[in-house]
Design a protein around this motif. Structure first.
Motif, short mmCIF file in Angstrom:
data_model
loop_
_atom_site.label_atom_id
_atom_site.label_comp_id
_atom_site.label_asym_id
_atom_site.label_seq_id
_atom_site.Cartn_x
_atom_site.Cartn_y
_atom_site.Cartn_z
N UNK A 369 7.85 -30.60 38.25
CA UNK A 369 6.67 -30.09 38.22
C UNK A 369 6.64 -29.19 36.42
N UNK A 370 7.30 -28.92 35.91
CA UNK A 370 7.08 -28.13 34.79
C UNK A 370 6.94 -28.95 33.97
N UNK A 371 7.16 -30.34 33.33
CA UNK A 371 6.60 -31.78 32.89
C UNK A 371 5.07 -31.22 33.12
N UNK A 372 5.24 -31.66 33.77
CA UNK A 372 3.04 -31.79 34.20
C UNK A 372 3.35 -30.44 34.34
N UNK A 373 3.38 -29.76 34.53
CA UNK A 373 2.50 -27.70 33.96
C UNK A 373 2.39 -28.19 32.01
N UNK A 374 3.43 -29.01 31.52
CA UNK A 374 3.22 -28.77 30.34
C UNK A 374 2.65 -30.33 29.47
N UNK A 375 2.21 -31.06 30.08
CA UNK A 375 1.89 -32.34 29.75
C UNK A 375 -0.04 -32.02 30.25
N UNK A 376 -0.24 -31.14 31.06
CA UNK A 376 -1.72 -30.76 31.47
C UNK A 376 -1.88 -29.68 30.20
N UNK A 377 -1.42 -29.11 30.09
CA UNK A 377 -1.51 -27.91 29.05
C UNK A 377 -1.67 -28.71 27.93
N UNK A 378 -1.51 -29.27 27.70
CA UNK A 378 -1.32 -30.36 26.00
C UNK A 378 -2.50 -30.16 26.33
N UNK A 379 -3.10 -31.63 27.43
CA UNK A 379 -4.39 -32.74 27.42
C UNK A 379 -5.52 -31.23 27.12
N UNK A 380 -5.09 -29.90 28.50
CA UNK A 380 -6.35 -28.79 27.73
C UNK A 380 -6.47 -27.86 26.35
N UNK A 381 -5.25 -28.95 25.31
CA UNK A 381 -5.49 -27.99 24.07
C UNK A 381 -4.50 -27.48 23.68
N UNK A 382 -3.26 -26.76 24.72
CA UNK A 382 -2.71 -25.29 24.25
C UNK A 382 -1.76 -26.15 22.88
N UNK A 383 -1.51 -25.32 22.42
CA UNK A 383 -0.50 -25.55 21.20
C UNK A 383 1.20 -25.47 21.93
N UNK A 384 2.04 -26.67 21.28
CA UNK A 384 3.37 -26.60 21.30
C UNK A 384 4.06 -24.90 21.34
N UNK A 385 3.75 -25.00 20.82
CA UNK A 385 4.67 -22.87 20.83
C UNK A 385 3.93 -22.07 22.22
N UNK A 386 2.56 -22.51 22.17
CA UNK A 386 2.49 -21.58 23.18
C UNK A 386 2.52 -22.26 24.55
N UNK A 387 2.83 -23.42 24.79
CA UNK A 387 3.82 -24.08 25.67
C UNK A 387 4.83 -24.00 26.37
N UNK A 388 5.67 -23.93 25.11
CA UNK A 388 7.22 -23.71 24.43
C UNK A 388 7.07 -21.97 25.65
N UNK A 389 6.46 -21.38 25.21
CA UNK A 389 6.68 -19.74 25.35
C UNK A 389 6.47 -19.54 27.08
N UNK A 390 5.06 -20.48 27.39
CA UNK A 390 4.55 -20.59 28.57
C UNK A 390 5.60 -21.15 30.10
N UNK A 391 7.10 -22.07 29.40
CA UNK A 391 7.26 -22.30 30.24
C UNK A 391 8.89 -21.55 29.75
N UNK A 392 9.06 -20.87 29.59
CA UNK A 392 10.46 -19.80 29.22
C UNK A 392 11.16 -20.64 28.84
N UNK A 393 10.43 -21.19 27.29
CA UNK A 393 11.86 -22.55 26.40
C UNK A 393 12.40 -21.18 25.69
N UNK A 394 11.52 -20.82 25.11
CA UNK A 394 11.64 -19.83 23.81
C UNK A 394 12.95 -18.86 24.19
N UNK A 395 14.05 -19.14 23.34
CA UNK A 395 15.50 -17.66 23.16
C UNK A 395 14.72 -17.24 21.93
#
Length: 443
Positions: A369-395
């Motif tokens: 589900x996390x990968x699906x959310x990331x892919x869907x947001x990417x399709x909608x134009x979200x940048x990788x930086x934004x998506x990383x923060x949406x998923x809590x990947x950034x330390x």
């Protein structure tokens, strides 16, 4: 020394001797054949003989107690056989002693075998495997649930050497009736238990790998090739299936799809973390994998789900059935979800005039589900930086005000992405025809 014809009437008519004494009746026709009565009233047939004439010691061999199977007639026949052995120079006492020793050896061997099989009982070995897995296996709790649900009912206290390939295949097939992925999980868990035995120095002496039945066990397919993204049709079926399985897991799975959070981050959520008015979810550091606080912008569908969820009085847990602990049983819940999705797919196929028997669905795991959310947001134009923060990947590496600020980095962009993803998911769940297929883009 009393003598007479040994018959049933004569044996049962013998008087019981005084305490500590024994009395005998010796047969008048078959010399050496007699019956003994104890002070407790026990009557036993026996023979008395000497191997080397009067100068040798008198010996006695008991034939058996009066009653079934030793009647006077059967005891007389047996006495005749034993006395014939004496005449031929064979000592029945030594033979009886050897037979008794052999019986004891056999009993000891049977006892050793029973002890060995008790050590190898499935439930015993499964418990040892789980205890050992707690130190080495991150998902040991899931293994424990699979064992309790799918394996123990089939094998219980059956010793591993007694578990056949046919029994294993039947067990796996039974799990597969619920979901193909459940069959694969049952197979993998059982194989891990057998491997645990074969890797243990002491246990493998009792049950060597060469005796394993897995050579004749067919590995289940588990629903086909696993993918990283959940395709639109499966997303739609998953959303619909959440209604089928109901609260708490139906709401939990929908929030996983809407937020991109990890399973336990949602399952162990607290109402005190939620601000429905501002559409915010702020998760404290101790509940996040990276050990840092995480902010999620709640989309309108997520807010709607949270508002519809029941709440237990004086309980801060969002998903709890007892008001004390978060829900558990995730493996069972996933199996129910898989089964509900397949059921809906078959109903739709039948309604459309197709063959529901040939319907299968691709396997997926909750983490997809996390990968699906990331892919869907990417399709909608979200940048990788934004998506990383949406998923809590950034330390975040800074403390103080800067660190707090970083928790909310790209706040507007993240909120917009969550809103768009909520809209996309709503369209997919309603069967929108113009929604870009995630898997097509990912290919």
């Amino acid at each position: 020394m009393a003598t007479g014809k040994i018959t049933k009437t004569a044996v049962e008519g013998l008087a019981i001797p005084a305490e500590g004494k024994r009395s005998y009746l010796w047969d008048a026709t078959l010399k050496g054949f007699g019956v003994m009565v104890t002070d407790k009233g026990t009557r036993s047939y026996l023979i008395q003989y000497r191997m080397d004439g009067r100068a040798s010691k008198t010996k006695r061999v008991t034939i058996g107690r009066h009653g079934s199977p030793w009647t006077a007639e059967k005891a007389r026949d047996r006495a005749a056989e034993l006395l014939e052995q004496v005449r031929r120079g064979t000592d029945p006492f030594d033979a009886a002693k050897a037979a008794l020793a052999a019986q004891r050896r056999e009993q000891e061997e049977q006892e050793r075998e029973r002890a060995k099989l008790a050590k190898l009982a499935f439930s015993v070995i499964a418990a040892e495997y789980i205890a050992a897995s707690k130190k080495t296996l991150r998902r040991w709790q899931e293994q424990e649930r699979i064992i309790e649900r799918d394996l123990t009912p089939s094998f219980g206290m059956t010793p591993l050497p007694s578990i056949t390939a046919d029994a294993i295949n039947d067990c796996i097939a039974k799990a597969g009736e619920r979901a193909s992925s459940a069959a694969l999980k049952a197979y993998s868990a059982l194989r891990s238990i057998f491997a645990y035995v074969h890797n243990d120095r002491q246990l493998k002496r009792l049950f060597p790998a060469s005796a394993s039945p897995f050579g004749d066990v067919q590995r289940p397919e588990g629903g086909g090739r696993r993918s990283d993204f959940i395709a639109n049709n499966e997303l739609r079926l998953m959303w619909l299936a959440c209604d089928e399985i109901g609260w708490p897991f139906g709401s939990m799975y929908r929030l996983l799809l809407l937020t991109g959070l990890r399973l336990r981050e949602v399952a162990e959520g607290r109402w005190s973390e939620i601000d429905l008015d501002e559409c915010n979810w702020l998760i404290p550091a101790e509940r996040m994998k990276n050990g840092e606080p995480h902010w999620v912008a709640l989309s309108p569908p997520a807010v709607e789900i949270l508002k519809s969820m029941p709440r237990i009085d004086k309980c801060d847990l969002m998903f709890s059935t007892n008001g004390k602990t978060p829900v558990s049983g995730f493996s069972r819940a996933k199996s129910r979800l898989d089964a509900a999705m397949l059921k809906i797919a078959k109903q739709e196929a039948e309604k459309a005039g197709g063959d529901p028997g040939g319907i299968t669905l691709p396997a997926f795991v909750v983490h997809d589900t996390r990968r699906t959310v990331a892919r869907g947001c990417q399709i909608d134009g979200a940048s990788s930086e934004v998506i990383e923060r949406m998923l809590g990947h950034v330390t975040h590496t800074k403390s103080g005000l800067k660190g707090v600020y970083q928790v909310f980095e790209f706040e507007d962009e993240r909120r917009a992405a969550f809103v768009k993803w909520g809209q996309r998911l709503t369209a997919i769940s309603s069967g929108g025809a113009n929604v870009v297929q995630l898997r097509e883009v990912a290919a």
